[in-house]
Design a protein around this motif. Structure first.
Motif, PDB file in Angstrom:
ATOM      1  N   PHE A 132      21.869 -40.170  -6.669  1.00 13.40           N
ATOM      2  CA  PHE A 132      20.901 -39.480  -5.812  1.00 13.40           C
ATOM      3  C   PHE A 132      19.885 -38.679  -6.601  1.00 13.40           C
ATOM      4  CE2 PHE A 132      23.605 -39.239  -1.673  1.00 13.40           C
ATOM      5  CZ  PHE A 132      23.433 -40.599  -1.526  1.00 13.40           C
ATOM      6  N   GLY A 133      19.913 -38.834  -7.915  1.00  7.13           N
ATOM      7  CA  GLY A 133      18.911 -38.171  -8.750  1.00  7.13           C
ATOM      8  C   GLY A 133      19.382 -36.900  -9.412  1.00  7.13           C
ATOM      9  N   GLY A 134      20.635 -36.508  -9.213  1.00  2.00           N
ATOM     10  CA  GLY A 134      21.152 -35.301  -9.831  1.00  2.00           C
ATOM     11  C   GLY A 134      21.578 -35.541 -11.267  1.00  2.00           C
ATOM     12  N   LYS A 135      22.122 -34.490 -11.872  1.00  2.00           N
ATOM     13  CA  LYS A 135      22.562 -34.579 -13.262  1.00  2.00           C
ATOM     14  C   LYS A 135      23.998 -35.076 -13.385  1.00  2.00           C
ATOM     15  CE  LYS A 135      19.509 -30.835 -14.798  1.00  2.00           C
ATOM     16  NZ  LYS A 135      19.449 -29.507 -15.470  1.00  2.00           N
ATOM     17  N   GLY A 136      24.675 -35.247 -12.264  1.00  2.00           N
ATOM     18  CA  GLY A 136      26.054 -35.705 -12.310  1.00  2.00           C
ATOM     19  C   GLY A 136      27.007 -34.646 -12.818  1.00  2.00           C
ATOM     20  N   GLU A 137      26.743 -33.400 -12.435  1.00  2.00           N
ATOM     21  CA  GLU A 137      27.591 -32.305 -12.902  1.00  2.00           C
ATOM     22  C   GLU A 137      28.845 -32.197 -12.047  1.00  2.00           C
ATOM     23  OE1 GLU A 137      25.067 -28.944 -12.673  1.00  2.00           O
ATOM     24  OE2 GLU A 137      23.919 -29.434 -14.485  1.00  2.00           O
ATOM     25  N   SER A 138      29.850 -31.549 -12.615  1.00  2.88           N
ATOM     26  CA  SER A 138      31.122 -31.397 -11.920  1.00  2.88           C
ATOM     27  C   SER A 138      30.958 -30.505 -10.696  1.00  2.88           C
ATOM     28  CB  SER A 138      32.162 -30.782 -12.873  1.00  2.88           C
ATOM     29  OG  SER A 138      33.375 -30.564 -12.199  1.00  2.88           O
ATOM     30  N   SER A 139      31.634 -30.867  -9.607  1.00  4.06           N
ATOM     31  CA  SER A 139      31.605 -30.067  -8.379  1.00  4.06           C
ATOM     32  C   SER A 139      33.002 -30.034  -7.789  1.00  4.06           C
ATOM     33  CB  SER A 139      30.617 -30.654  -7.358  1.00  4.06           C
ATOM     34  OG  SER A 139      30.993 -31.976  -7.020  1.00  4.06           O
ATOM     35  N   LYS A 140      33.318 -28.970  -7.110  1.00  3.17           N
ATOM     36  CA  LYS A 140      34.652 -28.805  -6.522  1.00  3.17           C
ATOM     37  C   LYS A 140      34.629 -29.094  -5.023  1.00  3.17           C
ATOM     38  CE  LYS A 140      36.132 -25.423  -9.968  1.00  3.17           C
ATOM     39  NZ  LYS A 140      36.683 -24.062 -10.202  1.00  3.17           N
ATOM     40  N   VAL A 141      33.880 -30.125  -4.640  1.00  2.00           N
ATOM     41  CA  VAL A 141      33.780 -30.509  -3.241  1.00  2.00           C
ATOM     42  C   VAL A 141      35.073 -31.210  -2.819  1.00  2.00           C
ATOM     43  CG1 VAL A 141      32.483 -31.839  -1.552  1.00  2.00           C
ATOM     44  CG2 VAL A 141      31.285 -30.760  -3.470  1.00  2.00           C
ATOM     45  N   ASN A 142      35.628 -30.797  -1.701  1.00  2.00           N
ATOM     46  CA  ASN A 142      36.858 -31.414  -1.189  1.00  2.00           C
ATOM     47  C   ASN A 142      36.661 -31.748   0.284  1.00  2.00           C
ATOM     48  OD1 ASN A 142      39.447 -32.361  -0.930  1.00  2.00           O
ATOM     49  ND2 ASN A 142      40.364 -30.332  -0.685  1.00  2.00           N
ATOM     50  N   ARG A 143      36.050 -32.900   0.513  1.00  2.00           N
ATOM     51  CA  ARG A 143      35.758 -33.339   1.879  1.00  2.00           C
ATOM     52  C   ARG A 143      35.681 -34.846   1.915  1.00  2.00           C
ATOM     53  NH1 ARG A 143      30.650 -35.226   1.897  1.00  2.00           N
ATOM     54  NH2 ARG A 143      29.150 -34.374   0.384  1.00  2.00           N
TER      55      ARG A 143
END
Length: 341
Positions: A132-143
């Motif tokens: 989607f054009g982001g940097k591909g950084e780590s995220s703590k999304v839990n969904r």
């Protein structure tokens, strides 16, 4: 692990035995105990060590292909390698993965049944962010994934399945197809809970984000080709594939080679003076060549066929007849049939 005693400990032990404080039988009985391997009848081993090793080698090839393909698609450094290959029950596998997660049900045609490809949520969201054009950084999304995100991951998984097919090509012409994508492991019951499966765990790193990708294949799916999962068969298939590939390349290049085809009406010896004095309308009588005799067809500089002269429409032609000298079929193909030139 065997415990190593120091010299002081050995001396103290000998003194204790000499004084009668410690009985020799206590230590001799320990050394005489037989090692017992615990066997769980609820988890019977279905795969031999050789088969597990072959599966590992096959999926190391899969990991290399996936590394190259994902790196090109994501425009980022992606590293995939096989961490382990284990056999366990399907219930144990389902309990070991997070909820929610990205879980793809794969149809393993022409094998029966389905396999499971599970991608860790951290890897899934990193891939989505990158596309989607982001940097591909780590995220703590839990969904759970949205419909758009599911569509994006579907494209990634289809590409991965192409790599899986290639890595299995030495054993079977596998045609894996994506069935559906689930986010709740409880909704992906492809086999009964107590059935044995082989679990290939792949350590996956996208940029700086690390996670696990699991490929779960039930035993009933692999059972028809279980005899082919041996190192000897795998290596022999690779060598055969290389030979067939080289042969195909050589054949393809030979097919493009141009070689002269000459239809010889006859021959005659004449002097150079007569040749220089030839004029329009002159007639040359061929030696030992009756009017109804067959022509000689040369391939390169070698006489190969007899032929009959004729016409097709307004064009001169010859009809190939008997062969004068045998030629390998792979060189001439179907030239033995009647052809017109």
């Amino acid at each position: 692990m065997t415990e190593i005693l120091s010299q002081d400990e050995i001396d103290a032990l000998l003194n204790a035995i000499s004084s009668g404080e410690v009985s020799e039988d206590e230590y001799s009985s320990v050394g005489e105990q037989k090692k017992v391997k615990i066997y769980d009848f609820k988890r019977p081993d279905k795969f031999s060590k050789d088969q597990i090793r072959t599966l590992q080698m096959m999926h190391e090839t899969f990991a290399r292909l996936a590394t190259t393909g994902l790196s090109a698609q994501l425009r980022a450094l992606v590293v995939v390698h096989v961490a382990s290959v284990d056999q366990l029950t399907y219930e144990e596998f389902i309990r070991s993965i997070p909820n929610p997660t990205t879980l793809a049900v794969i149809n393993m045609d022409p094998l029966r049944g389905s396999a499971i490809l599970e991608i860790d949520p951290s890897i899934s969201f990193t891939i989505i962010d990158r596309l989607f054009g982001g940097k591909g950084e780590s995220s703590k999304v839990n969904r759970e994934l949205s419909d758009i995100e599911l569509s994006v991951m579907e494209g990634i998984i289809v590409r991965i399945l192409g790599n899986l097919r290639e890595s299995w090509s030495t054993v079977i012409d596998l045609r894996p197809r994506l069935g559906n994508i689930e986010t709740n492991p409880q909704f992906a019951q492809v086999v009964p809970p107590n059935d044995m499966v082989v679990l290939i765990t792949l350590e996956t790193k996208v940029g700086e984000v690390e996670g696990m990708t699991n490929l779960c294949i039930p035993y009933i799916t692999i059972e028809p080709i279980i005899n082919k999962l041996s190192a000897q068969y795998w290596y022999s298939s690779i060598r055969k594939g290389e030979v067939d590939e080289n042969r195909a390349v050589i054949q393809e290049r030979l097919d493009q080679v141009k070689i002269p085809l000459i239809s010889e009406v006859g021959s005659v010896d004449i002097s150079l003076n007569d040749l220089m004095n030839l004029q329009l309308g002159d007639v040359i009588k061929l030696e030992n060549t009756p009017i109804k005799s067959d022509l000689t067809v040369k391939v390169g500089d070698r006489s190969k066929f007899k032929a009959t002269p004729g016409k097709v429409g307004n064009r001169l032609a010859i009809q190939i007849g008997d062969s004068i000298e045998d030629i390998p079929d792979e060189l001439l193909g179907s030239t033995r049939s009647e052809q017109e030139y």
